[in-house]
Scaffold this motif. Sequence first.
Motif, PDB file in Angstrom:
ATOM      1  N   SER B 133      -2.028 -11.152   0.789  1.00  0.00           N
ATOM      2  CA  SER B 133      -2.851  -9.971   0.525  1.00  0.00           C
ATOM      3  C   SER B 133      -2.437  -8.822   1.447  1.00  0.00           C
ATOM      4  CB  SER B 133      -4.333 -10.293   0.710  1.00  0.00           C
ATOM      5  OG  SER B 133      -4.592 -10.619   2.063  1.00  0.00           O
ATOM      6  N   GLY B 134      -1.925  -9.194   2.642  1.00  0.00           N
ATOM      7  CA  GLY B 134      -1.485  -8.152   3.569  1.00  0.00           C
ATOM      8  C   GLY B 134      -0.323  -7.361   3.011  1.00  0.00           C
ATOM      9  N   HIS B 135       0.491  -8.051   2.250  1.00  0.00           N
ATOM     10  CA  HIS B 135       1.602  -7.329   1.622  1.00  0.00           C
ATOM     11  C   HIS B 135       1.121  -6.509   0.426  1.00  0.00           C
ATOM     12  CE1 HIS B 135       4.670  -9.025   4.139  1.00  0.00           C
ATOM     13  NE2 HIS B 135       4.256 -10.256   3.882  1.00  0.00           N
ATOM     14  N   ARG B 136      -0.046  -6.894  -0.108  1.00  0.00           N
ATOM     15  CA  ARG B 136      -0.632  -6.168  -1.234  1.00  0.00           C
ATOM     16  C   ARG B 136       0.343  -6.053  -2.389  1.00  0.00           C
ATOM     17  NH1 ARG B 136      -6.010  -6.436  -0.366  1.00  0.00           N
ATOM     18  NH2 ARG B 136      -6.397  -6.063   1.819  1.00  0.00           N
ATOM     19  N   LEU B 139       2.559  -3.183  -2.413  1.00  0.00           N
ATOM     20  CA  LEU B 139       1.963  -1.854  -2.259  1.00  0.00           C
ATOM     21  C   LEU B 139       2.348  -1.264  -0.915  1.00  0.00           C
ATOM     22  CD1 LEU B 139      -1.620  -2.508  -3.650  1.00  0.00           C
ATOM     23  CD2 LEU B 139       0.256  -1.292  -4.777  1.00  0.00           C
ATOM     24  N   ARG B 143      -0.860   0.964   8.069  1.00  0.00           N
ATOM     25  CA  ARG B 143      -2.044   0.683   8.871  1.00  0.00           C
ATOM     26  C   ARG B 143      -3.259   0.549   7.968  1.00  0.00           C
ATOM     27  NH1 ARG B 143      -0.641   1.133  14.331  1.00  0.00           N
ATOM     28  NH2 ARG B 143      -2.790   0.666  14.845  1.00  0.00           N
ATOM     29  N   ASN B 144      -4.176   1.519   8.030  1.00  0.00           N
ATOM     30  CA  ASN B 144      -5.435   1.361   7.305  1.00  0.00           C
ATOM     31  C   ASN B 144      -5.374   1.968   5.911  1.00  0.00           C
ATOM     32  OD1 ASN B 144      -5.257   3.970   8.289  1.00  0.00           O
ATOM     33  ND2 ASN B 144      -7.487   4.238   8.300  1.00  0.00           N
ATOM     34  N   SER B 145      -4.177   2.229   5.420  1.00  0.00           N
ATOM     35  CA  SER B 145      -4.048   2.903   4.127  1.00  0.00           C
ATOM     36  C   SER B 145      -3.125   2.126   3.195  1.00  0.00           C
ATOM     37  CB  SER B 145      -3.499   4.333   4.335  1.00  0.00           C
ATOM     38  OG  SER B 145      -3.256   4.972   3.103  1.00  0.00           O
ATOM     39  N   ILE B 146      -3.495   2.039   1.923  1.00  0.00           N
ATOM     40  CA  ILE B 146      -2.662   1.376   0.928  1.00  0.00           C
ATOM     41  C   ILE B 146      -2.501   2.322  -0.253  1.00  0.00           C
ATOM     42  CG2 ILE B 146      -2.473  -0.566  -0.666  1.00  0.00           C
ATOM     43  CD1 ILE B 146      -4.199  -2.192   1.116  1.00  0.00           C
ATOM     44  N   GLY B 147      -1.300   2.351  -0.734  1.00  0.00           N
ATOM     45  CA  GLY B 147      -1.064   3.122  -1.941  1.00  0.00           C
ATOM     46  C   GLY B 147      -0.162   4.322  -1.705  1.00  0.00           C
ATOM     47  N   ASP B 148      -0.002   5.040  -2.780  1.00  0.00           N
ATOM     48  CA  ASP B 148       0.876   6.213  -2.738  1.00  0.00           C
ATOM     49  C   ASP B 148       0.288   7.261  -1.799  1.00  0.00           C
ATOM     50  OD1 ASP B 148       2.515   8.377  -3.183  1.00  0.00           O
ATOM     51  OD2 ASP B 148       2.291   8.362  -5.370  1.00  0.00           O
ATOM     52  N   PRO B 149       1.053   7.646  -0.762  1.00  0.00           N
ATOM     53  CA  PRO B 149       0.516   8.659   0.161  1.00  0.00           C
ATOM     54  C   PRO B 149       0.219   9.979  -0.529  1.00  0.00           C
ATOM     55  CG  PRO B 149       2.458   7.589   1.082  1.00  0.00           C
ATOM     56  CD  PRO B 149       2.349   7.154  -0.325  1.00  0.00           C
ATOM     57  N   THR B 156     -12.032   5.994   0.089  1.00  0.00           N
ATOM     58  CA  THR B 156     -12.230   5.663   1.505  1.00  0.00           C
ATOM     59  C   THR B 156     -13.416   4.703   1.630  1.00  0.00           C
ATOM     60  OG1 THR B 156     -11.426   7.859   2.119  1.00  0.00           O
ATOM     61  CG2 THR B 156     -12.606   6.604   3.800  1.00  0.00           C
TER      62      THR B 156
END
Lengths: 133, 162
Positions: B133-136, B139, B143-149, B156
Amino acid sequence: MIEELVRTGLARFEYRHILNHGQPSVFAALATECGGDQGKWWNFHDHYMTTQDFSREGAIAMAAAFELDTEQFAQCLDDETHLDLVNGQHRAASEVGVRRTPTIHINGEGGAIVADRLIEQVMALAAELEAEG
Amino acid sequence: MTRIGLIAAALALLVAGCSSGGDDAPPSQPQSAASVQSEQHEQQEQSATSYAAGQSESTQDHAQDQAQDQAHAQPSAEREQTAAQAQAEPEAEQEAELKSGQQAEPAADQTEAEQAGHEEPEQGAMVAQIIESGHRAGLIANRNSIGDPDAAIVITEYSDFL
């Protein structure tokens, strides 16, 4: 659910620390950030959400399980390296009116916690943004 | 011969008889002494015999006593053995309890090990799941963000781990 939304590329998900339970909250936040220093932020996030083990030994054991540099990790914990960061997130959340956990915001606005409603809100916002061009 | 002649002859015989009888008297005493000694010897022998007999009797008695003692000793030995068994039984029970406890401890250890064995795969699976799940699933995670910047929508979550 959020992961599916993120996978579509429509949304990005962010997590902000709220420290409503004293030292265990602070410790878990610090340990997660220390894990993030070595690329395992989400591993520690999921670890604490799953195990509720907020001991130092447990954190270091998990760091070892995640194949981190445990000395660096322990030093980060002991130095409270990210204390300003987690305190800053908590303050910022308070400033935008967050009182309860969990609280979901979509582009800074209050969102639903229930999955179906959250998906509906995100999809509606995505359609609105697409319409705007 | 006349009466006077007969009396004189009788007196002479008496005188002669008294002198010869004095010489015979001492041997009579040794005889009597011998007889006494012999009587004493016989008495001693008798007493010795009786002593020997007594000894033999006492030996017999002793043997009887020993036999009785043995006869008494056997029950006492049995009693002692019984007592020893009675003492040994609790000891044996204690040993059995200890053994069973020792056996129980490994069983407990085994149970703990089994539990640990059950927990370890679960924990291992959990850690593996967390790592996954950490690798998502590929994705982008920062750090605390997942996905397309550059994603237009930012979800949030403000939360505590507790």
